[in-house]
Design an enzyme around this catalytic site. Structure first.
Site, PDB file in Angstrom:
ATOM      1  N   GLN A   1      -7.120   8.214   3.570  1.00  0.00           N
ATOM      2  CA  GLN A   1      -6.148   8.186   4.502  1.00  0.00           C
ATOM      3  C   GLN A   1      -4.706   7.875   4.063  1.00  0.00           C
ATOM      4  OE1 GLN A   1      -8.142   6.202   8.503  1.00  0.00           O
ATOM      5  NE2 GLN A   1      -8.980   5.632   6.377  1.00  0.00           N
TER       6      GLN A   1
ATOM      7  N   ARG B   1       1.138  -5.249  -5.334  1.00  0.00           N
ATOM      8  CA  ARG B   1       1.432  -6.645  -4.589  1.00  0.00           C
ATOM      9  C   ARG B   1       1.450  -7.354  -5.638  1.00  0.00           C
ATOM     10  NH1 ARG B   1      -3.038  -3.885  -1.083  1.00  0.00           N
ATOM     11  NH2 ARG B   1      -1.706  -3.175   0.554  1.00  0.00           N
TER      12      ARG B   1
ATOM     13  N   THR C   1       4.213   2.441   5.269  1.00  0.00           N
ATOM     14  CA  THR C   1       3.024   2.239   5.614  1.00  0.00           C
ATOM     15  C   THR C   1       2.109   3.233   6.447  1.00  0.00           C
ATOM     16  OG1 THR C   1       1.354   0.609   6.588  1.00  0.00           O
ATOM     17  CG2 THR C   1       3.535   0.379   7.253  1.00  0.00           C
ATOM     18  N   ILE C   2       0.933   3.200   6.186  1.00  0.00           N
ATOM     19  CA  ILE C   2       0.262   4.343   7.124  1.00  0.00           C
ATOM     20  C   ILE C   2      -0.099   3.625   8.625  1.00  0.00           C
ATOM     21  CG2 ILE C   2      -0.793   5.836   5.461  1.00  0.00           C
ATOM     22  CD1 ILE C   2      -3.399   4.422   5.993  1.00  0.00           C
ATOM     23  N   ASP C   3      -0.065   2.085   8.556  1.00  0.00           N
ATOM     24  CA  ASP C   3      -0.583   1.499   9.589  1.00  0.00           C
ATOM     25  C   ASP C   3       0.325   1.645  10.795  1.00  0.00           C
ATOM     26  OD1 ASP C   3      -2.372   0.651   7.770  1.00  0.00           O
ATOM     27  OD2 ASP C   3      -1.575  -1.293   7.342  1.00  0.00           O
TER      28      ASP C   3
ATOM     29  N   GLY D   1       5.603  -2.326   3.505  1.00  0.00           N
ATOM     30  CA  GLY D   1       5.445  -2.993   4.743  1.00  0.00           C
ATOM     31  C   GLY D   1       6.028  -4.478   4.833  1.00  0.00           C
ATOM     32  N   ASP D   2       5.404  -5.115   5.784  1.00  0.00           N
ATOM     33  CA  ASP D   2       6.042  -6.368   6.157  1.00  0.00           C
ATOM     34  C   ASP D   2       5.800  -7.236   5.117  1.00  0.00           C
ATOM     35  OD1 ASP D   2       3.488  -6.538   6.658  1.00  0.00           O
ATOM     36  OD2 ASP D   2       3.565  -7.407   8.489  1.00  0.00           O
TER      37      ASP D   2
ATOM     38  N   GLY E   1      -5.932   0.832   9.059  1.00  0.00           N
ATOM     39  CA  GLY E   1      -4.791   0.301  10.225  1.00  0.00           C
ATOM     40  C   GLY E   1      -4.682  -1.218  10.082  1.00  0.00           C
ATOM     41  N   ARG E   2      -5.302  -1.944   9.162  1.00  0.00           N
ATOM     42  CA  ARG E   2      -5.408  -3.224   8.871  1.00  0.00           C
ATOM     43  C   ARG E   2      -5.693  -3.859  10.316  1.00  0.00           C
ATOM     44  NH1 ARG E   2      -3.599  -6.084   4.461  1.00  0.00           N
ATOM     45  NH2 ARG E   2      -2.558  -4.198   3.607  1.00  0.00           N
TER      46      ARG E   2
ATOM     47  N   ARG F   1     -17.049  16.476  13.531  1.00  0.00           N
ATOM     48  CA  ARG F   1     -17.776  16.893  14.809  1.00  0.00           C
ATOM     49  C   ARG F   1     -18.729  17.993  14.536  1.00  0.00           C
ATOM     50  NH1 ARG F   1     -16.272  16.466  19.838  1.00  0.00           N
ATOM     51  NH2 ARG F   1     -14.445  15.090  19.493  1.00  0.00           N
TER      52      ARG F   1
ATOM     53  N   GLY G   1       0.833  -1.151   0.075  1.00  0.00           N
ATOM     54  CA  GLY G   1       0.128   0.094   0.101  1.00  0.00           C
ATOM     55  C   GLY G   1       0.848   1.190  -0.147  1.00  0.00           C
TER      56      GLY G   1
ATOM     57  N   ASP H   1       2.755  -0.769  11.878  1.00  0.00           N
ATOM     58  CA  ASP H   1       2.536  -1.803  12.184  1.00  0.00           C
ATOM     59  C   ASP H   1       3.811  -2.759  12.137  1.00  0.00           C
ATOM     60  OD1 ASP H   1       2.298  -2.068   9.601  1.00  0.00           O
ATOM     61  OD2 ASP H   1       0.416  -3.544   9.500  1.00  0.00           O
TER      62      ASP H   1
ATOM     63  N   LYS I   1     -23.387  15.244  27.467  1.00  0.00           N
ATOM     64  CA  LYS I   1     -22.950  15.412  26.124  1.00  0.00           C
ATOM     65  C   LYS I   1     -24.077  15.263  25.164  1.00  0.00           C
ATOM     66  CE  LYS I   1     -18.403  13.839  27.036  1.00  0.00           C
ATOM     67  NZ  LYS I   1     -17.244  13.006  27.065  1.00  0.00           N
TER      68      LYS I   1
ATOM     69  N   ALA J   1     -12.298  11.675  20.659  1.00  0.00           N
ATOM     70  CA  ALA J   1     -13.106  10.779  20.726  1.00  0.00           C
ATOM     71  C   ALA J   1     -13.621  10.309  21.907  1.00  0.00           C
ATOM     72  CB  ALA J   1     -12.711   9.471  19.819  1.00  0.00           C
TER      73      ALA J   1
ATOM     74  N   ARG K   1     -25.634  14.231  17.224  1.00  0.00           N
ATOM     75  CA  ARG K   1     -25.613  12.799  16.569  1.00  0.00           C
ATOM     76  C   ARG K   1     -24.296  12.177  17.065  1.00  0.00           C
ATOM     77  NH1 ARG K   1     -27.106  14.191  10.403  1.00  0.00           N
ATOM     78  NH2 ARG K   1     -29.557  13.587  10.557  1.00  0.00           N
TER      79      ARG K   1
HETATM   80  O1  F6P Z   1      -1.845  -1.354   4.591  1.00  0.00           O
HETATM   81  C1  F6P Z   1      -2.158   0.016   4.318  1.00  0.00           C
HETATM   82  C2  F6P Z   1      -3.619  -0.231   4.048  1.00  0.00           C
HETATM   83  O2  F6P Z   1      -4.197   0.989   3.801  1.00  0.00           O
HETATM   84  C3  F6P Z   1      -4.440  -0.689   5.492  1.00  0.00           C
HETATM   85  O3  F6P Z   1      -4.728   0.203   6.291  1.00  0.00           O
HETATM   86  C4  F6P Z   1      -5.790  -1.336   4.832  1.00  0.00           C
HETATM   87  O4  F6P Z   1      -6.229  -2.236   5.481  1.00  0.00           O
HETATM   88  C5  F6P Z   1      -5.382  -1.834   3.445  1.00  0.00           C
HETATM   89  O5  F6P Z   1      -3.950  -1.078   3.045  1.00  0.00           O
HETATM   90  C6  F6P Z   1      -6.099  -1.582   2.146  1.00  0.00           C
HETATM   91  O6  F6P Z   1      -5.697  -1.996   1.043  1.00  0.00           O
HETATM   92  P1  F6P Z   1      -5.897  -1.871  -0.376  1.00  0.00           P
HETATM   93  O7  F6P Z   1      -5.234  -0.756  -0.818  1.00  0.00           O
HETATM   94  O8  F6P Z   1      -5.576  -3.221  -1.264  1.00  0.00           O
HETATM   95  O9  F6P Z   1      -7.421  -1.584  -0.262  1.00  0.00           O
END
Ligand code: F6P
Length: 328
Positions: free
Chosen positions: A260, A76, A130-132, A106-107, A175-176, A159, A15, A134, A218, A191, A167
């Site tokens: 994101q 990928r 990776t944005i995650d 990523g990994d 974030g997987r 908000r 990603g 992780d 609230k 939050a 609401r």
């Molecule tokens: O690993 C980055 C990520 O954006 C995860 O947060 C998300 O679960 C996944 O990739 C989405 O993957 P794709 O781009 O294949 O939809």
């Protein structure tokens, strides 16, 4: 400095993440600084298999430090998981005179790099992108800080409308299987509750907490939910469940999705990318291989790829307590 390394290949894989371009720029320019040639490999491992290469010099990476996405594209590759695919990739690298690789990803991307290194003894160096967030061996992956800022900015907007209509909003973030984005952006955006895969809050506690927050005066609330949360319901089922059990709540769902992953990298991500790129190339030139270059306590640190892949990047549990206190 190692004598054999004359040309380094750089690729982005998995990603995409903001800051990948800044990392490519850093790798290319560090190569130029040390009088080493550099080759950009398009579409990750798939481009390696197809020989989709382009020689890159310091001017090929002008005006990209501020750009989201990756100019080298990302993919990928299923074919790279096969020995035949990796053989094709190896032959292409040898034919192009490439004798080391920097992999930004990523990994999953690091696993590919490790297997390739094992099979062919090819020098590899990973940069976590990776944005995650992780990945073990780094407090920050490239793109994570930018994603946090994007999520906070969007929740601030949600908000406004949540409060105008009294609401409750469920906001699902990426974030997987990791809750880093949810936990940190959730606290940053104020939050009411944050649901993450690492901690099973349970439906009863969620209902209790929402009841309490209504009773405390609230009128609107934001609940941030990590996409990998294990509360056992997807975000739309959760909305139905809460509306059935707490009819006083008018609930809306917002799934933030791929926005994101986009946008200009933050200053933090640009600086981190520049530091990681320099260290990756210079480590290769020192004869190192099979490491990931990360940042720990703001110092650049090398972690063996195997550990980066197998290790777990833990969430900071103290943040859960902070979040609880903040929602009082
Ligand atoms: O690993 C980055 C990520 O954006 C995860 O947060 C998300 O679960 C996944 O990739 C989405 O993957 P794709 O781009 O294949 O939809």
């Amino acid at each position: 400095m190692s004598k054999e390394i004359k040309k380094i290949g750089v690729l982005t894989s998995g990603g995409d993440a903001p800051g990948m371009n800044a990392a490519i720029r850093s790798v290319v320019r560090t190569c130029a600084y040390h009088h080493i040639e550099c080759v950009g490999i398009y579409r990750g491992y798939q481009g390696m298999i197809e020989g989709d290469f382009k020689e890159m010099g310091p001017r090929s990476v002008n005006n990209i430090v501020n750009k989201g996405g990756t100019i080298l594209k990302s993919a990928r590759s299923k074919e790279f998981m096969t020995p035949e695919g990796r053989k094709k990739a190896y032959d292409n690298l040898v034919a192009a005179g490439v004798n080391a690789l920097v992999i930004i990803g990523g990994d999953g991307s690091f696993t590919g790099a490790e297997v390739f290194n094992e099979e062919y003894g090819f020098p590899v160096m990973g940069i976590p992108g990776t944005i995650d967030n992780d990945i073990f061996g780094t407090s920050h992956t490239l793109g994570y800080d930018t994603a946090l800022n994007t999520v906070v900015e969007v929740i601030d907007k949600i908000r406004d409308t949540a409060s105008s209509h009294n609401r409750l909003f469920f906001v699902e973030v990426m974030g997987r299987d990791a809750g880093h984005i949810a936990l940190n952006a959730g606290i940053g955006a104020g939050a009411e509750e944050i649901l993450i895969p690492e901690e099973d809050l349970g439906l009863d506690r969620l209902l209790e907490s929402l009841k309490k927050s209504k009773a405390s005066g609230k009128s609107s609330s934001i609940v941030v939910i990590a996409e990998g949360d294990k509360i056992g319901k997807n975000v739309f089922e959760l909305k139905d469940y809460v509306e059935e059990n707490l009819p006083e709540y008018d609930v809306r769902v917002s799934v933030l999705g791929h926005m994101q992953r986009g946008g200009a990298p933050t200053c933090y991500d640009r600086v981190l990318a520049s530091r990681l790129g320099v260290k990756a190339v210079e480590s290769i030139l020192e004869g190192k291989s099979n490491f990931m270059v990360g940042v720990l306590q703001d110092k650049i640190a090398l972690t063996p790829l195997e550990q980066a892949i197998k290790g777990k990047s833990e969430i900071d549990r103290e943040l859960l307590r902070v979040s609880d206190i903040m929602s009082t």
